[in-house]
Design a protein around this motif. Structure first.
Motif: not given
Length: 90
Positions: A63, A66-67, A70, A72-75
């Motif tokens: 993945e 994202k920014q 930052m 990737v998100s935890n999900m």
């Protein structure tokens, strides 16, 4: 991408034998990241040379950030970890 498209992407792009779990994990990944990204990924290149360890490593980082800075998100990270676990299981 629909699940059928993800299935077709994996069957079209992966040229080496896969276990059922590896196949399912790759379908999940292809569905999440999209056809083009999956088709041109290092995961596909590694697998098609028979390097299953390399493919497992790259699945965790498939993945795009994202920014800037930052991560990737935890999900999304948890989803990649689950795919790696499934891919690596018998």
């Amino acid at each position: 991408m629909y699940k059928r498209q993800a299935y077709n992407t994996v069957t079209d792009k992966i040229k080496v034998p896969l276990t059922h779990n590896q196949f399912v994990a790759l379908i999940s990944l292809a569905y999440d990241i999209g056809h083009n990204k999956f088709a041109t990924s290092k995961i596909v290149k590694c697998l098609n040379t028979g390097d299953y360890q390399c493919a497992t490593y790259f699945m965790e980082f498939a993945e795009v950030v994202k920014q800037k800075g930052m991560g990737v998100s935890n999900m999304l990270f948890d989803r990649r970890v689950a795919e790696v676990s499934l891919f690596s299981s018998i």
